[in-house]
Design a protein around this motif. Structure first.
Motif, PDB file in Angstrom:
ATOM      1  N   SER A   5      -7.935  21.702  15.473  1.00 19.23           N
ATOM      2  CA  SER A   5      -7.579  22.210  14.148  1.00 19.23           C
ATOM      3  C   SER A   5      -6.483  21.380  13.510  1.00 19.23           C
ATOM      4  CB  SER A   5      -7.159  23.679  14.236  1.00 19.23           C
ATOM      5  OG  SER A   5      -5.947  23.829  14.971  1.00 19.23           O
ATOM      6  N   LEU A   6      -5.512  20.952  14.307  1.00 17.93           N
ATOM      7  CA  LEU A   6      -4.435  20.142  13.760  1.00 17.93           C
ATOM      8  C   LEU A   6      -4.925  18.751  13.380  1.00 17.93           C
ATOM      9  CD1 LEU A   6      -1.517  19.863  12.976  1.00 17.93           C
ATOM     10  CD2 LEU A   6      -0.957  19.361  15.362  1.00 17.93           C
ATOM     11  N   ARG A   7      -5.818  18.203  14.163  1.00 16.15           N
ATOM     12  CA  ARG A   7      -6.390  16.894  13.828  1.00 16.15           C
ATOM     13  C   ARG A   7      -7.120  16.969  12.486  1.00 16.15           C
ATOM     14  NH1 ARG A   7      -7.372  12.583  17.145  1.00 16.15           N
ATOM     15  NH2 ARG A   7      -7.136  13.857  19.027  1.00 16.15           N
ATOM     16  N   ALA A   8      -7.831  18.073  12.258  1.00 15.62           N
ATOM     17  CA  ALA A   8      -8.559  18.240  11.002  1.00 15.62           C
ATOM     18  C   ALA A   8      -7.601  18.357   9.822  1.00 15.62           C
ATOM     19  CB  ALA A   8      -9.462  19.467  11.083  1.00 15.62           C
ATOM     20  N   VAL A   9      -6.512  19.096  10.005  1.00 18.34           N
ATOM     21  CA  VAL A   9      -5.528  19.236   8.929  1.00 18.34           C
ATOM     22  C   VAL A   9      -4.923  17.884   8.567  1.00 18.34           C
ATOM     23  CG1 VAL A   9      -3.244  20.154   8.368  1.00 18.34           C
ATOM     24  CG2 VAL A   9      -4.959  21.639   9.400  1.00 18.34           C
ATOM     25  N   LEU A  10      -4.562  17.108   9.562  1.00 12.05           N
ATOM     26  CA  LEU A  10      -3.940  15.812   9.314  1.00 12.05           C
ATOM     27  C   LEU A  10      -4.933  14.811   8.729  1.00 12.05           C
ATOM     28  CD1 LEU A  10      -1.726  15.674  12.501  1.00 12.05           C
ATOM     29  CD2 LEU A  10      -0.890  15.656  10.153  1.00 12.05           C
ATOM     30  N   ALA A  11      -6.200  14.936   9.088  1.00  3.97           N
ATOM     31  CA  ALA A  11      -7.214  14.043   8.532  1.00  3.97           C
ATOM     32  C   ALA A  11      -7.360  14.237   7.025  1.00  3.97           C
ATOM     33  CB  ALA A  11      -8.553  14.278   9.225  1.00  3.97           C
ATOM     34  N   GLY A  12      -7.089  15.450   6.551  1.00  9.28           N
ATOM     35  CA  GLY A  12      -7.192  15.735   5.133  1.00  9.28           C
ATOM     36  C   GLY A  12      -5.888  15.582   4.369  1.00  9.28           C
ATOM     37  N   PHE A  13      -4.841  15.126   5.035  1.00  6.95           N
ATOM     38  CA  PHE A  13      -3.524  15.004   4.411  1.00  6.95           C
ATOM     39  C   PHE A  13      -3.384  13.647   3.738  1.00  6.95           C
ATOM     40  CE2 PHE A  13       1.087  13.848   5.109  1.00  6.95           C
ATOM     41  CZ  PHE A  13       1.563  14.612   4.065  1.00  6.95           C
ATOM     42  N   ASP A  14      -3.035  13.646   2.458  1.00  4.96           N
ATOM     43  CA  ASP A  14      -2.824  12.416   1.695  1.00  4.96           C
ATOM     44  C   ASP A  14      -1.380  11.980   1.853  1.00  4.96           C
ATOM     45  OD1 ASP A  14      -3.074  10.284  -0.017  1.00  4.96           O
ATOM     46  OD2 ASP A  14      -2.949  11.494  -1.844  1.00  4.96           O
ATOM     47  N   ARG A  15      -1.117  11.272   2.936  1.00  6.69           N
ATOM     48  CA  ARG A  15       0.257  10.917   3.274  1.00  6.69           C
ATOM     49  C   ARG A  15       0.794   9.847   2.322  1.00  6.69           C
ATOM     50  NH1 ARG A  15       3.306   7.623   6.506  1.00  6.69           N
ATOM     51  NH2 ARG A  15       2.557   5.495   6.641  1.00  6.69           N
ATOM     52  N   ARG A  16       2.113   9.852   2.152  1.00  5.42           N
ATOM     53  CA  ARG A  16       2.781   8.890   1.297  1.00  5.42           C
ATOM     54  C   ARG A  16       3.580   7.897   2.131  1.00  5.42           C
ATOM     55  NH1 ARG A  16       5.161  12.638  -3.686  1.00  5.42           N
ATOM     56  NH2 ARG A  16       3.124  13.321  -4.490  1.00  5.42           N
ATOM     57  N   ALA A  17       3.254   6.631   1.960  1.00  5.83           N
ATOM     58  CA  ALA A  17       4.003   5.560   2.609  1.00  5.83           C
ATOM     59  C   ALA A  17       5.127   5.126   1.681  1.00  5.83           C
ATOM     60  CB  ALA A  17       3.097   4.389   2.931  1.00  5.83           C
ATOM     61  N   ALA A  18       6.255   4.731   2.231  1.00  8.10           N
ATOM     62  CA  ALA A  18       7.396   4.264   1.444  1.00  8.10           C
ATOM     63  C   ALA A  18       7.403   2.745   1.417  1.00  8.10           C
ATOM     64  CB  ALA A  18       8.702   4.790   2.040  1.00  8.10           C
ATOM     65  N   GLU A  19       7.272   2.179   0.236  1.00  6.36           N
ATOM     66  CA  GLU A  19       7.311   0.729   0.091  1.00  6.36           C
ATOM     67  C   GLU A  19       8.768   0.291  -0.028  1.00  6.36           C
ATOM     68  OE1 GLU A  19       4.679  -1.039   0.512  1.00  6.36           O
ATOM     69  OE2 GLU A  19       3.374   0.736   0.606  1.00  6.36           O
ATOM     70  N   ARG A  20       9.398   0.086   1.113  1.00  2.00           N
ATOM     71  CA  ARG A  20      10.819  -0.265   1.157  1.00  2.00           C
ATOM     72  C   ARG A  20      11.014  -1.482   2.065  1.00  2.00           C
ATOM     73  NH1 ARG A  20      14.681   3.498  -0.249  1.00  2.00           N
ATOM     74  NH2 ARG A  20      16.063   1.704   0.149  1.00  2.00           N
ATOM     75  N   PRO A  21      10.677  -2.687   1.577  1.00  2.00           N
ATOM     76  CA  PRO A  21      10.841  -3.883   2.414  1.00  2.00           C
ATOM     77  C   PRO A  21      12.293  -4.164   2.772  1.00  2.00           C
ATOM     78  CG  PRO A  21      10.329  -4.468   0.141  1.00  2.00           C
ATOM     79  CD  PRO A  21      10.134  -2.990   0.248  1.00  2.00           C
ATOM     80  N   ASP A  22      13.230  -3.516   2.063  1.00  2.00           N
ATOM     81  CA  ASP A  22      14.646  -3.704   2.364  1.00  2.00           C
ATOM     82  C   ASP A  22      15.087  -2.928   3.592  1.00  2.00           C
ATOM     83  OD1 ASP A  22      14.015  -1.475   0.643  1.00  2.00           O
ATOM     84  OD2 ASP A  22      16.178  -1.079   0.511  1.00  2.00           O
ATOM     85  N   LEU A  23      14.238  -2.022   4.095  1.00  2.00           N
ATOM     86  CA  LEU A  23      14.575  -1.197   5.250  1.00  2.00           C
ATOM     87  C   LEU A  23      13.736  -1.595   6.463  1.00  2.00           C
ATOM     88  CD1 LEU A  23      14.778   2.328   3.555  1.00  2.00           C
ATOM     89  CD2 LEU A  23      16.609   0.661   3.902  1.00  2.00           C
ATOM     90  N   SER A  24      14.266  -1.343   7.648  1.00  2.00           N
ATOM     91  CA  SER A  24      13.556  -1.636   8.902  1.00  2.00           C
ATOM     92  C   SER A  24      12.593  -0.507   9.234  1.00  2.00           C
ATOM     93  CB  SER A  24      14.546  -1.823  10.053  1.00  2.00           C
ATOM     94  OG  SER A  24      15.431  -2.899   9.796  1.00  2.00           O
ATOM     95  N   ALA A  25      11.462  -0.861   9.824  1.00  2.00           N
ATOM     96  CA  ALA A  25      10.465   0.141  10.192  1.00  2.00           C
ATOM     97  C   ALA A  25      10.854   0.836  11.495  1.00  2.00           C
ATOM     98  CB  ALA A  25       9.096  -0.503  10.340  1.00  2.00           C
ATOM     99  N   ALA A  26      10.669   2.151  11.524  1.00  2.00           N
ATOM    100  CA  ALA A  26      10.900   2.951  12.731  1.00  2.00           C
ATOM    101  C   ALA A  26       9.815   4.012  12.816  1.00  2.00           C
ATOM    102  CB  ALA A  26      12.284   3.594  12.703  1.00  2.00           C
TER     103      ALA A  26
END
Length: 210
Positions: A5-26
């Protein structure tokens, strides 16, 4: 909540990525474990960072850290989970990603949701059960937060240093602040209530800006 059920919920989630090349990825791991005689009680793992760490010592945290060169955020979350808590999970355990969260300390955090299944603090006693082995010197303690305890309303506080509200998530008789509090709040909203609540604008307390 089940893995499917959780996999299905996340599959339908329109996630937002942050375009911040000035910051390090974690990346951080939102790790779902099951406990109880029938492994039917779902909890989220949260840690207390060791008091002698150079940065963010003693703070509440999700397992995670910097993404290495050439490494994906998913691989980084799995690696950090293995290093900090001794949980080595296959890529198939990854259920999805939440929104990126830019931090005041110079990172863009990507939360990776994983399903670990049954765990124990002792020696595994049945097939499929994994042992938690917190890393001394990095993790002071590890806790499992039951989903009903995670389903709480946050407090939003104004501070003179920022126009954005500081989030305080009341858990375990204390307040968990951003970024951990913000990430867990979005997970709660999406996983338990089906709401795509955004948290990237929520502020951290000043003590976490370093």
């Amino acid at each position: 909540m089940t893995e499917e059920s959780l996999r299905a919920v996340l599959a339908g989630f329109d996630r937002r990525a942050a375009e911040r090349p000035d910051l390090s990825a974690a990346a951080v791991a939102i790790t779902l474990v099951t406990t109880g005689p029938d492994a039917d009680h779902v909890q989220v793992l949260i840690t207390r960072r060791a008091p002698k760490l150079r940065t963010h010592s003693g703070q509440w945290a999700l397992p995670g850290g910097r993404v290495d060169a050439g490494e994906s955020v998913v691989a980084a979350a799995r690696r950090e989970l293995a290093e900090e808590l001794g949980l080595e999970l296959p890529e198939s355990a990854v259920l999805g990603l939440l929104d990126d969260y830019p931090t005041r300390s110079g990172f863009v955090i990507t939360p990776v949701v994983l399903w670990a299944g049954p765990v124990t603090a002792d020696r595994p006693s049945r097939p499929g059960q994994r042992a938690l082995r917190p890393r001394p010197g990095e993790v002071a303690a590890v806790y499992g937060i039951p989903l009903d305890q995670l389903d709480v309303e946050p407090l939003f506080v104004s501070i003179p240093e920022s126009d954005a509200p500081v989030i305080r998530l009341p858990l375990m008789g204390r307040f968990v602040h951003a970024p951990t509090g913000a990430v867990l709040y979005q997970f709660r909203e999406l996983a338990l209530h089906g709401r795509a609540t955004r948290v990237g604008h929520l502020e951290q307390p000043v003590f976490a800006w370093r």
